[in-house]
Design a protein around this motif. Sequence first.
Motif, PDB file in Angstrom:
ATOM      1  N   GLY A  15     -11.262  42.194  -0.659  1.00 14.14           N
ATOM      2  CA  GLY A  15     -10.519  42.028   0.883  1.00 14.14           C
ATOM      3  C   GLY A  15     -10.629  41.331   1.877  1.00 14.14           C
ATOM      4  N   LEU A  16     -11.781  40.736   2.154  1.00 12.83           N
ATOM      5  CA  LEU A  16     -12.057  39.479   3.229  1.00 12.83           C
ATOM      6  C   LEU A  16     -10.799  38.550   2.411  1.00 12.83           C
ATOM      7  N   VAL A  17     -10.809  38.627   1.235  1.00 13.99           N
ATOM      8  CA  VAL A  17     -10.263  37.093   0.860  1.00 13.99           C
ATOM      9  C   VAL A  17      -8.729  37.091   1.178  1.00 13.99           C
ATOM     10  N   VAL A  18      -8.008  38.605   0.901  1.00 10.85           N
ATOM     11  CA  VAL A  18      -6.677  39.234   1.409  1.00 10.85           C
ATOM     12  C   VAL A  18      -7.141  38.982   2.975  1.00 10.85           C
ATOM     13  N   HIS A  19      -7.149  39.320   3.676  1.00  8.12           N
ATOM     14  CA  HIS A  19      -7.280  39.791   5.189  1.00  8.12           C
ATOM     15  C   HIS A  19      -6.929  38.265   5.261  1.00  8.12           C
ATOM     16  N   LEU A  20      -7.499  37.681   5.413  1.00 13.02           N
ATOM     17  CA  LEU A  20      -7.422  35.485   6.034  1.00 13.02           C
ATOM     18  C   LEU A  20      -6.821  34.987   5.137  1.00 13.02           C
ATOM     19  N   VAL A  21      -6.282  35.267   4.344  1.00  9.74           N
ATOM     20  CA  VAL A  21      -5.009  34.162   3.817  1.00  9.74           C
ATOM     21  C   VAL A  21      -4.153  35.113   4.199  1.00  9.74           C
ATOM     22  N   VAL A  23      -3.512  36.746   7.449  1.00  9.62           N
ATOM     23  CA  VAL A  23      -4.118  35.971   9.038  1.00  9.62           C
ATOM     24  C   VAL A  23      -3.331  34.401   9.245  1.00  9.62           C
ATOM     25  N   LEU A  24      -4.282  33.236   8.401  1.00  6.03           N
ATOM     26  CA  LEU A  24      -3.117  31.956   8.464  1.00  6.03           C
ATOM     27  C   LEU A  24      -1.992  32.073   7.484  1.00  6.03           C
ATOM     28  N   ALA A  25      -1.926  32.876   7.057  1.00 10.20           N
ATOM     29  CA  ALA A  25      -0.012  32.407   6.485  1.00 10.20           C
ATOM     30  C   ALA A  25       1.021  33.114   7.105  1.00 10.20           C
ATOM     31  N   PHE A  96       1.624  21.339  24.876  1.00 13.87           N
ATOM     32  CA  PHE A  96       1.902  21.824  23.828  1.00 13.87           C
ATOM     33  C   PHE A  96       1.867  21.740  22.306  1.00 13.87           C
ATOM     34  N   TYR A  97       2.970  22.805  21.859  1.00 17.16           N
ATOM     35  CA  TYR A  97       2.848  23.341  20.832  1.00 17.16           C
ATOM     36  C   TYR A  97       3.643  22.395  19.638  1.00 17.16           C
ATOM     37  N   THR A  98       2.900  23.199  18.267  1.00 15.97           N
ATOM     38  CA  THR A  98       4.044  22.534  17.308  1.00 15.97           C
ATOM     39  C   THR A  98       4.835  22.828  17.368  1.00 15.97           C
ATOM     40  N   ARG A  99       5.771  23.132  16.005  1.00 18.29           N
ATOM     41  CA  ARG A  99       6.518  24.235  15.549  1.00 18.29           C
ATOM     42  C   ARG A  99       5.896  24.690  15.364  1.00 18.29           C
ATOM     43  N   ASN A 100       5.128  25.749  14.073  1.00 17.49           N
ATOM     44  CA  ASN A 100       4.142  26.296  13.784  1.00 17.49           C
ATOM     45  C   ASN A 100       3.399  27.388  15.342  1.00 17.49           C
ATOM     46  N   GLU A 101       3.581  26.812  16.095  1.00 16.26           N
ATOM     47  CA  GLU A 101       3.123  27.808  17.612  1.00 16.26           C
ATOM     48  C   GLU A 101       1.698  26.494  17.544  1.00 16.26           C
ATOM     49  N   ILE A 102       1.132  25.790  17.284  1.00 14.99           N
ATOM     50  CA  ILE A 102      -0.252  25.002  17.271  1.00 14.99           C
ATOM     51  C   ILE A 102      -0.424  24.087  18.589  1.00 14.99           C
ATOM     52  N   ALA A 103      -1.225  24.460  19.360  1.00 17.54           N
ATOM     53  CA  ALA A 103      -1.243  24.081  20.475  1.00 17.54           C
ATOM     54  C   ALA A 103      -1.878  22.344  20.429  1.00 17.54           C
ATOM     55  N   TYR A 104      -1.979  21.429  20.323  1.00 22.54           N
ATOM     56  CA  TYR A 104      -2.165  20.310  20.651  1.00 22.54           C
ATOM     57  C   TYR A 104      -2.599  19.343  22.105  1.00 22.54           C
TER      58      TYR A 104
END
Length: 194
Positions: A15-21, A23-25, A96-104
Amino acid sequence: MIRLLFTVVAGVVLGLVVHLVSVLALPRIATQDAYSRLTPMTKLNGVSQLPLADPSTSPMPFMDPAFALAICRYDLTSGPIKLTVPVSQAYTSVSFYTRNEIAYYAINDRSAGRKVIELDLMTEAQHNELPEDEEVTAADRLIIDSPSTTGLIVMKALAPEPGLMQQAQATLAAASCGPQTEQPAKAEAPRGRR
């Protein structure tokens, strides 16, 4: 008993692995991310003001009604861009944000220490191609390396009172974001005395 305990632990770990994947994907597979939502209403390599925050028509969730907002949707494939944002009386920030919404990167008027936030945005490869100029220091020219060729620049100006919203919007209307027209001068060799 051991078999039951093993099954419970395996279920929790799975369950933790599925949840983590998931959320990250999710940011990578979402179809209505910020970049996609803002594409129809913003210019590429240009500043576009967003309408004031309204719960029913807000283009992005959780917009603060005390801020005027402008977006620059950038594409660095044809070269670096130059960003200039005048500082408002209350508070101005640029994120500033990348196309995938990562603030840098983020900067505000207090850390800029000037009346205008002025910087050059480019990829690391474009930055490496710049000639080195001994007379131009890092304090004279702020260069931001983008981890991706496309992304968003979010500019905010605070209106501490509702009556000052037009002034905050005027500050962002004076902002510019576009291809760099001037290339930095190449460093000249020091000349000896005659």
